[in-house]
Scaffold this motif. Structure first.
Motif, PDB file in Angstrom:
ATOM      1  N   ALA A   1       0.870  -1.188   0.000  1.00  0.00           N
ATOM      2  CA  ALA A   1       0.000   0.000   0.000  1.00  0.00           C
ATOM      3  C   ALA A   1       0.902   1.231   0.000  1.00  0.00           C
ATOM      4  N   LEU A   2       0.802   2.031  -1.047  1.00  0.00           N
ATOM      5  CA  LEU A   2       1.658   3.210  -1.199  1.00  0.00           C
ATOM      6  C   LEU A   2       0.857   4.488  -0.944  1.00  0.00           C
ATOM      7  N   ARG A   3       1.538   5.478  -0.366  1.00  0.00           N
ATOM      8  CA  ARG A   3       0.965   6.819  -0.171  1.00  0.00           C
ATOM      9  C   ARG A   3      -0.407   6.792   0.518  1.00  0.00           C
ATOM     10  N   LEU A   4      -0.432   6.147   1.673  1.00  0.00           N
ATOM     11  CA  LEU A   4      -1.668   6.048   2.457  1.00  0.00           C
ATOM     12  C   LEU A   4      -2.244   7.439   2.764  1.00  0.00           C
ATOM     13  N   PHE A   5      -3.530   7.562   2.635  1.00  0.00           N
ATOM     14  CA  PHE A   5      -4.279   8.787   2.965  1.00  0.00           C
ATOM     15  C   PHE A   5      -3.893   9.997   2.127  1.00  0.00           C
ATOM     16  N   LYS A   6      -3.322   9.745   0.957  1.00  0.00           N
ATOM     17  CA  LYS A   6      -2.928  10.879   0.116  1.00  0.00           C
ATOM     18  C   LYS A   6      -4.150  11.727  -0.246  1.00  0.00           C
ATOM     19  N   ASN A   7      -5.315  11.068  -0.296  1.00  0.00           N
ATOM     20  CA  ASN A   7      -6.548  11.776  -0.651  1.00  0.00           C
ATOM     21  C   ASN A   7      -7.387  12.179   0.560  1.00  0.00           C
ATOM     22  N   LEU A   8      -6.792  12.117   1.765  1.00  0.00           N
ATOM     23  CA  LEU A   8      -7.532  12.487   2.977  1.00  0.00           C
ATOM     24  C   LEU A   8      -6.723  13.460   3.825  1.00  0.00           C
ATOM     25  N   PRO A   9      -6.804  14.744   3.518  1.00  0.00           N
ATOM     26  CA  PRO A   9      -5.986  15.729   4.229  1.00  0.00           C
ATOM     27  C   PRO A   9      -6.184  15.694   5.741  1.00  0.00           C
ATOM     28  N   VAL A  10      -7.386  15.437   6.191  1.00  0.00           N
ATOM     29  CA  VAL A  10      -7.661  15.445   7.633  1.00  0.00           C
ATOM     30  C   VAL A  10      -6.816  14.396   8.342  1.00  0.00           C
ATOM     31  N   ARG A  11      -6.740  13.193   7.746  1.00  0.00           N
ATOM     32  CA  ARG A  11      -5.975  12.127   8.377  1.00  0.00           C
ATOM     33  C   ARG A  11      -4.480  12.385   8.315  1.00  0.00           C
ATOM     34  N   LYS A  12      -4.051  12.994   7.220  1.00  0.00           N
ATOM     35  CA  LYS A  12      -2.614  13.284   7.110  1.00  0.00           C
ATOM     36  C   LYS A  12      -2.194  14.249   8.220  1.00  0.00           C
ATOM     37  N   GLN A  13      -3.070  15.203   8.499  1.00  0.00           N
ATOM     38  CA  GLN A  13      -2.784  16.167   9.566  1.00  0.00           C
ATOM     39  C   GLN A  13      -2.632  15.472  10.912  1.00  0.00           C
ATOM     40  N   PHE A  14      -3.454  14.458  11.107  1.00  0.00           N
ATOM     41  CA  PHE A  14      -3.466  13.723  12.362  1.00  0.00           C
ATOM     42  C   PHE A  14      -2.085  13.138  12.665  1.00  0.00           C
ATOM     43  N   TYR A  15      -1.353  12.789  11.608  1.00  0.00           N
ATOM     44  CA  TYR A  15      -0.029  12.191  11.791  1.00  0.00           C
ATOM     45  C   TYR A  15       1.093  13.180  11.499  1.00  0.00           C
ATOM     46  N   SER A  16       0.803  14.463  11.638  1.00  0.00           N
ATOM     47  CA  SER A  16       1.784  15.459  11.200  1.00  0.00           C
ATOM     48  C   SER A  16       2.927  15.653  12.194  1.00  0.00           C
ATOM     49  N   THR A  17       2.780  15.234  13.443  1.00  0.00           N
ATOM     50  CA  THR A  17       3.882  15.436  14.383  1.00  0.00           C
ATOM     51  C   THR A  17       4.721  14.164  14.534  1.00  0.00           C
ATOM     52  N   ALA A  18       6.004  14.375  14.828  1.00  0.00           N
ATOM     53  CA  ALA A  18       6.940  13.254  14.968  1.00  0.00           C
ATOM     54  C   ALA A  18       6.470  12.315  16.080  1.00  0.00           C
ATOM     55  N   LYS A  19       5.919  12.900  17.137  1.00  0.00           N
ATOM     56  CA  LYS A  19       5.472  12.099  18.285  1.00  0.00           C
ATOM     57  C   LYS A  19       4.370  11.120  17.848  1.00  0.00           C
ATOM     58  N   LYS A  20       3.396  11.627  17.104  1.00  0.00           N
ATOM     59  CA  LYS A  20       2.287  10.760  16.665  1.00  0.00           C
ATOM     60  C   LYS A  20       2.786   9.664  15.730  1.00  0.00           C
ATOM     61  N   ARG A  21       3.743  10.021  14.861  1.00  0.00           N
ATOM     62  CA  ARG A  21       4.264   9.009  13.917  1.00  0.00           C
ATOM     63  C   ARG A  21       5.003   7.914  14.675  1.00  0.00           C
ATOM     64  N   LYS A  22       5.766   8.328  15.685  1.00  0.00           N
ATOM     65  CA  LYS A  22       6.509   7.330  16.484  1.00  0.00           C
ATOM     66  C   LYS A  22       5.555   6.434  17.256  1.00  0.00           C
ATOM     67  N   GLU A  23       4.486   7.047  17.773  1.00  0.00           N
ATOM     68  CA  GLU A  23       3.481   6.253  18.507  1.00  0.00           C
ATOM     69  C   GLU A  23       2.877   5.185  17.591  1.00  0.00           C
ATOM     70  N   GLU A  24       2.688   5.563  16.324  1.00  0.00           N
ATOM     71  CA  GLU A  24       2.086   4.631  15.360  1.00  0.00           C
ATOM     72  C   GLU A  24       3.005   3.423  15.141  1.00  0.00           C
ATOM     73  N   ILE A  25       4.326   3.677  15.055  1.00  0.00           N
ATOM     74  CA  ILE A  25       5.286   2.574  14.895  1.00  0.00           C
ATOM     75  C   ILE A  25       5.233   1.660  16.112  1.00  0.00           C
ATOM     76  N   LYS A  26       5.131   2.268  17.272  1.00  0.00           N
ATOM     77  CA  LYS A  26       5.054   1.496  18.525  1.00  0.00           C
ATOM     78  C   LYS A  26       3.790   0.626  18.519  1.00  0.00           C
ATOM     79  N   LYS A  27       2.693   1.184  18.015  1.00  0.00           N
ATOM     80  CA  LYS A  27       1.438   0.415  17.959  1.00  0.00           C
ATOM     81  C   LYS A  27       1.578  -0.769  17.004  1.00  0.00           C
ATOM     82  N   VAL A  28       2.275  -0.554  15.869  1.00  0.00           N
ATOM     83  CA  VAL A  28       2.476  -1.656  14.919  1.00  0.00           C
ATOM     84  C   VAL A  28       3.316  -2.737  15.600  1.00  0.00           C
TER      85      VAL A  28
END
Ligand code: ADP
Ligand code: MG
Length: 198
Positions: A145-172
């Motif tokens: 799956a490439l370029r997830l949420f490219k068509n959903l600006p609201v969701r992209k914003q949700f992951y805009s901070t480094a902290k949130k992105r790191k949390e997502e990796i931890k969840k995976v």
């Protein structure tokens, strides 16, 4: 009041099923386990936003099923609601692949035991096959799956901070550890930006 166009309804309902990087990984892993896989390779690039890939050594998808594999409400797991009584699989609604196609660009490479070689399918936003070509992978299925949420600006914003992105990796990572505990016979490897995390 106006009724929303069908394409908008599709995007909104898909974004309720696929809400995050971890939800893509969860759906793909469950499909792999449903296909009897004993080996899973999960690869993310840029926290999953550039690329999420799950490779398995499961039964693969028959060429006859490929045209509908990512169509919503097509499933090989149940035929009607009566089958829900005897469910033994994680999936059954036939919604995951179709929803991922709606919010990302999806490639599926698959080979069954009966095939002589694997086939890579490129899918469009509604889960139809755009193109296909032979490839070199062994038995099993790889979903990219490439370029997830490219068509959903609201969701992209949700992951805009480094902290949130790191949390997502931890969840995976936590999700994979949980499946590892649940399925001790399944080999699971997790790679983020080419670094092995597990
Ligand atoms: P569901 O899991 O609810 O059936 P999905 O959209 O997740 O719906 O998958 C649709 C169908 O595609 C599955 O029913 C299965 O037949 C096939 N499929 C998806 N992923 C895999 C996989 N990794 N290996 C084999 N078949 C798969
Ligand atoms: Mg599924």
């Amino acid at each position: 009041m106006k009724q929303l166009p069908a394409a908008t309804v599709r995007l909104l309902s898909s974004s309720q099923i696929i809400t995050s990087v971890v939800s893509v990984v969860k759906e793909l892993i469950e499909n792999s386990l449903d296909a009897g896989a004993t080996s899973l390779d999960v690869k993310l690039e840029n926290y999953g936003f550039d690329k999420i890939e799950v490779r398995d050594n499961g039964e693969g998808i028959k060429a006859d099923d490929a045209p509908v594999m990512a169509m919503k409400y097509y499933t090989s797991k149940i035929s009607s609601h009566e089958d829900l009584e005897n469910l033994t699989t994680y999936g059954f609604r036939g919604e995951a692949l179709g929803s991922i196609c709606c919010v990302a660009e999806v490639l599926i490479t698959t080979r069954t035991a009966a095939d002589n070689f694997s086939t890579q399918y490129v899918l469009d936003g509604s889960g139809h096959i755009i193109s296909q070509k032979p490839s070199h992978l062994g038995q099993g299925t790889t979903v990219t799956a490439l370029r997830l949420f490219k068509n959903l600006p609201v969701r992209k914003q949700f992951y805009s901070t480094a902290k949130k992105r790191k949390e997502e990796i931890k969840k995976v990572q936590d999700l994979l550890i949980n499946y590892g505990i649940l399925k001790p016979d399944v080999r699971i490897v997790f790679v983020h930006n080419k670094h092995c995390l597990q």
